[in-house]
Design a protein around this motif. Structure first.
Motif, mmCIF file in Angstrom:
data_model
loop_
_atom_site.group_PDB
_atom_site.id
_atom_site.type_symbol
_atom_site.label_atom_id
_atom_site.label_comp_id
_atom_site.label_asym_id
_atom_site.label_seq_id
_atom_site.Cartn_x
_atom_site.Cartn_y
_atom_site.Cartn_z
ATOM 1 N N UNK A 108 0.836 -1.059 -0.009
ATOM 2 C CA UNK A 108 0.126 -0.094 0.116
ATOM 3 C C UNK A 108 0.968 1.282 -0.122
ATOM 4 N N UNK A 109 0.178 2.332 -0.351
ATOM 5 C CA UNK A 109 0.912 3.527 -0.403
ATOM 6 C C UNK A 109 0.274 4.618 0.507
ATOM 7 N N UNK A 110 0.983 5.211 1.531
ATOM 8 C CA UNK A 110 0.618 5.974 2.616
ATOM 9 C C UNK A 110 1.394 7.163 2.776
ATOM 10 N N UNK A 111 0.861 8.161 3.433
ATOM 11 C CA UNK A 111 1.754 9.326 3.800
ATOM 12 C C UNK A 111 2.028 9.281 5.091
ATOM 13 N N UNK A 112 1.970 8.150 5.722
ATOM 14 C CA UNK A 112 2.248 8.096 7.092
ATOM 15 C C UNK A 112 3.348 6.763 7.026
ATOM 16 N N UNK A 113 4.468 6.910 7.947
ATOM 17 C CA UNK A 113 5.651 5.995 7.892
ATOM 18 C C UNK A 113 5.350 4.757 8.735
ATOM 19 N N UNK A 114 4.129 4.786 9.541
ATOM 20 C CA UNK A 114 3.695 3.744 10.395
ATOM 21 C C UNK A 114 2.514 3.170 10.194
ATOM 22 N N UNK A 115 2.368 1.628 10.259
ATOM 23 C CA UNK A 115 0.771 1.120 9.913
ATOM 24 C C UNK A 115 0.641 0.429 10.972
ATOM 25 N N UNK A 116 -0.683 -0.159 11.316
ATOM 26 C CA UNK A 116 -1.057 -1.047 12.216
ATOM 27 C C UNK A 116 -0.292 -2.469 12.507
ATOM 28 N N UNK A 117 -0.109 -2.979 10.970
ATOM 29 C CA UNK A 117 0.749 -4.051 11.033
ATOM 30 C C UNK A 117 2.136 -4.025 10.741
ATOM 31 N N UNK A 118 3.137 -5.018 10.880
ATOM 32 C CA UNK A 118 4.504 -4.784 10.791
ATOM 33 C C UNK A 118 4.747 -4.789 9.270
ATOM 34 N N UNK A 119 5.347 -3.688 8.765
ATOM 35 C CA UNK A 119 5.555 -3.759 7.409
ATOM 36 C C UNK A 119 7.031 -3.288 7.033
ATOM 37 N N UNK A 120 7.503 -3.450 5.778
ATOM 38 C CA UNK A 120 8.813 -3.192 5.348
ATOM 39 C C UNK A 120 8.505 -1.906 4.556
ATOM 40 N N UNK A 121 9.138 -0.738 4.978
ATOM 41 C CA UNK A 121 8.736 0.651 4.685
ATOM 42 C C UNK A 121 9.791 0.978 3.655
ATOM 43 N N UNK A 122 9.408 1.734 2.404
ATOM 44 C CA UNK A 122 10.181 2.030 1.342
ATOM 45 C C UNK A 122 9.668 3.717 1.247
ATOM 46 N N UNK A 130 8.469 9.318 -3.135
ATOM 47 C CA UNK A 130 7.821 10.570 -3.698
ATOM 48 C C UNK A 130 7.239 11.137 -2.415
ATOM 49 N N UNK A 131 7.944 11.508 -1.492
ATOM 50 C CA UNK A 131 7.458 12.000 -0.126
ATOM 51 C C UNK A 131 6.183 11.274 0.332
ATOM 52 N N UNK A 132 6.106 9.831 0.176
ATOM 53 C CA UNK A 132 5.174 9.086 0.869
ATOM 54 C C UNK A 132 5.953 7.725 1.243
ATOM 55 N N UNK A 133 5.270 6.649 1.647
ATOM 56 C CA UNK A 133 5.547 5.673 2.132
ATOM 57 C C UNK A 133 5.061 4.282 1.503
ATOM 58 N N UNK A 134 5.904 3.542 0.626
ATOM 59 C CA UNK A 134 5.312 2.060 0.422
ATOM 60 C C UNK A 134 5.335 1.206 1.217
ATOM 61 N N UNK A 135 4.265 0.248 1.664
ATOM 62 C CA UNK A 135 4.153 -0.607 2.902
ATOM 63 C C UNK A 135 3.927 -1.937 2.341
ATOM 64 N N UNK A 136 4.817 -2.845 2.696
ATOM 65 C CA UNK A 136 4.892 -4.013 2.230
ATOM 66 C C UNK A 136 4.773 -5.085 3.492
ATOM 67 N N UNK A 137 3.507 -5.786 3.700
ATOM 68 C CA UNK A 137 3.339 -6.385 4.887
ATOM 69 C C UNK A 137 4.488 -7.494 5.354
ATOM 70 N N UNK A 138 5.622 -7.603 6.401
ATOM 71 C CA UNK A 138 6.636 -8.654 6.569
ATOM 72 C C UNK A 138 5.912 -10.005 6.525
ATOM 73 N N UNK A 139 4.691 -10.105 6.659
ATOM 74 C CA UNK A 139 4.192 -11.696 6.595
ATOM 75 C C UNK A 139 4.326 -12.233 5.303
ATOM 76 N N UNK A 140 4.319 -11.387 4.205
ATOM 77 C CA UNK A 140 4.195 -11.807 2.925
ATOM 78 C C UNK A 140 5.515 -11.600 2.363
ATOM 79 N N UNK A 141 6.731 -11.665 3.070
ATOM 80 C CA UNK A 141 7.981 -11.672 2.573
ATOM 81 C C UNK A 141 8.861 -12.543 3.043
ATOM 82 N N UNK A 142 9.861 -13.193 2.587
ATOM 83 C CA UNK A 142 10.692 -14.141 3.145
ATOM 84 C C UNK A 142 11.756 -13.541 3.462
ATOM 85 N N UNK A 143 12.994 -14.085 3.999
ATOM 86 C CA UNK A 143 14.190 -13.391 4.538
ATOM 87 C C UNK A 143 14.700 -13.004 3.139
#
Length: 287
Positions: free
Chosen positions: A14-28, A31-44
């Motif tokens: 998801x794309x958000x103006x906020x650096x933090x989300x309710x779930x644990x995400x990897x943040x990137x 463009x002055x926003x944050x891409x959030x990818x849920x860590x549960x959907x990623x492997x090491x």
């Protein structure tokens, strides 16, 4: 990097103006926003690759903290730095920082603005922490907001703030400060105002788990979500503590129009917004 292409690889991102989300995400940063990818959907391996990408986009340029308070909160120090006074944590999340942002000048400015402070340090590129004891000047949230607004204009940024409680520097302090961190990180994207304290977020934070597990409450929430105007109505009445005249002014409608809408709400839901218990229940459902 193109977010739409990344979205195809990771549909849950998801794309958000906020650096933090309710779930644990990897943040990137993007463009002055944050891409959030849920860590549960990623492997090491994916996490490692995406972290390398993150470093390419925005290198770790914020000053590494040698703070004893930082080391204490991170678990690298058993006891807090020596103090006999209760302390509090003020958390600031900075938005829309550009390449010209100067961390050292920001830290100096915050130190002088909130003086006296025990420490000021960054824990991420966008999260700045202030440690104060209770010998500092007592300021209202409105006064703190005014102080931060001055810095926002100077640094061309936007801040969200959590003003912590004062806590005794005993064995439970580390756990308390970590919980305050977690509360703010989970609630910052839901703030109505850009500055808050525990009392502002406690209702949502401590009830959201029970609400999400209840089929009954989710069905009520579904009914409210189907009428977009109801959320605005509920929030206006809640912030005015049920005062119809004040709520009508907030909504820019006549008092009689507001009463008519409240009557229609009752006819549809069976909940009366004139009753504070019903109003509280509806408020929790639209948070």
């Amino acid at each position: 990097m193109d977010f739409s292409k990344l979205k195809k690889l990771y549909p849950e991102s998801t794309l958000s103006k906020h650096p933090f989300m309710e779930e644990d995400t990897l943040r990137i940063p993007y463009k002055n926003q944050w891409i959030h990818i849920p860590k549960k959907s990623l492997d090491d391996k994916e996490i490692s690759i995406l972290n390398l990408l993150k470093e390419e986009i925005q290198p770790d340029t914020f000053p590494a903290s040698q703070s004893k308070w930082f080391n204490f909160m991170e678990g690298n120090r058993e006891y807090p730095p020596q103090t006999t006074h209760p302390v509090r944590l003020i958390q600031l999340v900075l938005e829309k920082m550009d390449d010209q942002f100067d961390y050292s000048i920001w830290i100096d400015s915050i130190t002088h603005l909130f003086e006296p402070v025990l420490d000021v340090f960054f824990v991420t590129q966008d999260a700045c922490y202030i440690i104060q004891d209770n010998t500092s000047q007592t300021l209202t949230q409105e006064e703190i907001y005014g102080m931060l607004k001055t810095l926002e204009d100077d640094f061309s940024i936007r801040t969200n703030a959590y003003i912590g409680q004062f806590w005794s520097p005993d064995n439970s302090l580390k756990a308390i400060l970590k919980e305050e961190q977690r509360i703010f990180q989970e609630e910052v994207s839901h703030l109505h105002d850009r500055i808050c304290s525990l009392s502002d977020v406690a209702l949502r934070y401590f009830t959201k788990g029970a609400l999400s597990r209840s089929t009954l409450m989710q069905e009520l929430k579904k009914q409210l979500d189907e009428q977009p105007d109801w959320k605005e109505l509920i929030l206006a009445l809640w912030t005015s503590q049920g005062n119809i005249s004040v709520a009508a002014k907030q909504l820019f409608i006549h008092r009689n129009t507001l009463q008519y809408r409240m009557d229609r709400f009752y006819e549809t839901t069976g909940l009366s917004l004139r009753n504070m218990n019903d109003l509280l229940l509806c408020y929790l459902l639209v948070l």
